[in-house]
Enzyme design. Structure first.
Site, short mmCIF file in Angstrom:
data_model
loop_
_atom_site.label_atom_id
_atom_site.label_comp_id
_atom_site.label_asym_id
_atom_site.label_seq_id
_atom_site.Cartn_x
_atom_site.Cartn_y
_atom_site.Cartn_z
N LYS A 196 0.85 -1.19 0.00
CA LYS A 196 0.00 0.00 0.00
C LYS A 196 0.88 1.24 0.00
O LYS A 196 1.69 1.45 0.89
CB LYS A 196 -0.93 0.03 1.22
CG LYS A 196 -1.84 1.27 1.22
CD LYS A 196 -2.60 1.43 2.53
CE LYS A 196 -3.74 0.48 2.65
NZ LYS A 196 -4.59 0.79 3.82
N ASP A 289 -14.58 0.54 8.99
CA ASP A 289 -14.74 0.57 7.54
C ASP A 289 -15.03 -0.83 7.00
O ASP A 289 -14.43 -1.28 6.03
CB ASP A 289 -13.48 1.15 6.88
CG ASP A 289 -13.75 1.66 5.47
OD1 ASP A 289 -14.93 1.86 5.13
OD2 ASP A 289 -12.78 1.87 4.71
#
Length: 395
Positions: A196, A289
């Site tokens: 990421k 999330d």
């Protein structure tokens, strides 16, 4: 520069200039010579005087050549210069304000004190480094490429990860989130990884970087992605290195992009996601999330919950945490959104939306649907027969 009221009827001497664009008064200005022996002309004696720094020679408008900067130059005496440069002393004044050159008293005791103090500091520093090195588990050293550890996880160099992802080639993009883009990579030791790369322009990227490391180093569960390591916080780019999950997201399967999920796999996804969330909540962590795009599948359809950038520590002895709502549209708990009260039930609400997606294969938010049906959560209430039909057919 002199500010003179019009009532004074000033006749300025040469070579002064008159700036007359001000109501009620005039400004007269001229250069002071470098000798520093300027005297105020008698005709300007009753005016207010201002000394200002300038860039160049005066023009018709004094504000064109005014400078916001000025320099101060200190001229030392010859005796002080000799004291500083040749004798290694300090320029001082005695009680009668006469100059004398003070020598530093570097006695043997003073030198010994400094030497012993430095030695003690070095020994303490080496002991601290030795103890810290002993506390790092061998598990982490096993996966270290640069033989360094940051907050309990191995540190990778940016160059190594750039090679692993072929300079972050766009063909290796696995997905894009709110905080960064994820790339497929292969390390020197053969491990496949998901890297990421946090967005450079995101002013909260350091906060998200530290949050994911802090959260994931507390966790060990078969249904949560494993953090392999990261770059240093001081690296010019912040990168997080995870295990690579090969079979895409639940979202891609529900939309038919990676193959249709049979009913028993959907049930398995629901059960394993619930297990992962129960573990998180028992570990005093709220994900914040939960969505099908953050639930990954491997080749055996084993699920891994990912993306802990928004996760928050939540002590079990408190009822809620007051914080600004964050999460993905369609999944955010309405009570959390309206009242800024975050609880573990906020994750449960998001999980409920995931269940409705698993049953219907419809996205949580679809702007092409009617206004009352944009959010998928309205469907079970508006069309209960549709969901009963899908559920019974699946079972």
């Amino acid at each position: 520069m002199f500010k003179c009221n019009h009532s004074l009827s000033v006749i300025p001497p040469k070579p002064f200039y008159n700036y007359t664009n001000c109501p009620g008064y005039s400004i007269y200005y001229g250069l002071q010579n470098s000798a520093g022996n300027f005297k105020v002309p008698s005709s300007l004696a009753q005016c207010t005087v201002y000394q200002v720094a300038i860039r160049d020679s005066p023009t018709d408008d004094p504000f064109d050549f005014l400078s916001p900067e000025f320099q101060i130059q200190v001229q030392l005496s010859d005796d002080c210069n000799k004291c500083l440069r040749h004798r290694g002393g300090q320029c001082q004044l005695d009680i009668h304000k006469n100059f004398f050159c003070a020598k530093e008293d570097k006695t043997l005791a003073w030198k010994l004190g400094i030497g012993i103090g430095l030695l003690v500091i070095i020994i303490i520093g080496l002991l601290i480094m030795w103890r810290c090195k002993r506390r790092v588990p061998t598990f982490y050293h096993k996966y270290t490429e640069s033989d360094s550890v940051y907050h309990g996880v191995p540190v990778f160099s940016f160059k190594d990860l750039e090679v692993a992802t072929k300079k972050f080639d766009s063909s290796r993009e696995l997905g894009e989130g709110g905080f960064g883009t994820v790339y497929y990579g292969k390390l020197k030791d053969g491990r496949e990884v998901a890297v990421k790369r946090l967005y450079q322009h995101n002013f909260k990227r350091v906060e998200q970087f530290m949050n994911e490391i802090k959260i994931l180093t507390r966790l060990r569960h078969r249904n949560l992605v494993t953090l392999y390591g990261c770059t240093s916080q001081h690296s010019h780019e912040l990168l997080l290195v995870y295990e690579y999950i090969s079979n895409g997201t639940v979202t891609s399967h529900l939309r038919g992009e990676s193959g249709i999920l049979p009913w028993h796999i959907r049930m398995k996804v629901a059960l394993e996601t619930a297990t992962a969330l129960a573990y998180l909540h028992a570990s005093e962590i709220i994900h914040r999330d939960v969505k099908t795009n953050n639930i990954l599948l491997d080749d055996t359809f084993w699920i891994k919950v990912a993306d802990f950038g928004l996760s928050k520590l939540f002590p079990n002895d408190v009822t809620h945490v007051s914080t600004a709502p964050q999460g993905s549209p369609g999944y955010v708990d309405p009570e959390y959104h309206q009242c800024y009260r975050l609880t573990s039930k906020s994750d449960v609400y998001s999980f409920g939306v995931v269940l409705v997606e698993l049953i219907s294969s419809m996205p949580a938010v679809d702007m092409s649907r009617d206004k009352e049906e944009i959010n998928l959560v309205s469907y079970p209430k508006n069309y209960p027969s549709f969901f009963l039909k899908n559920f019974s057919r699946g079972s």
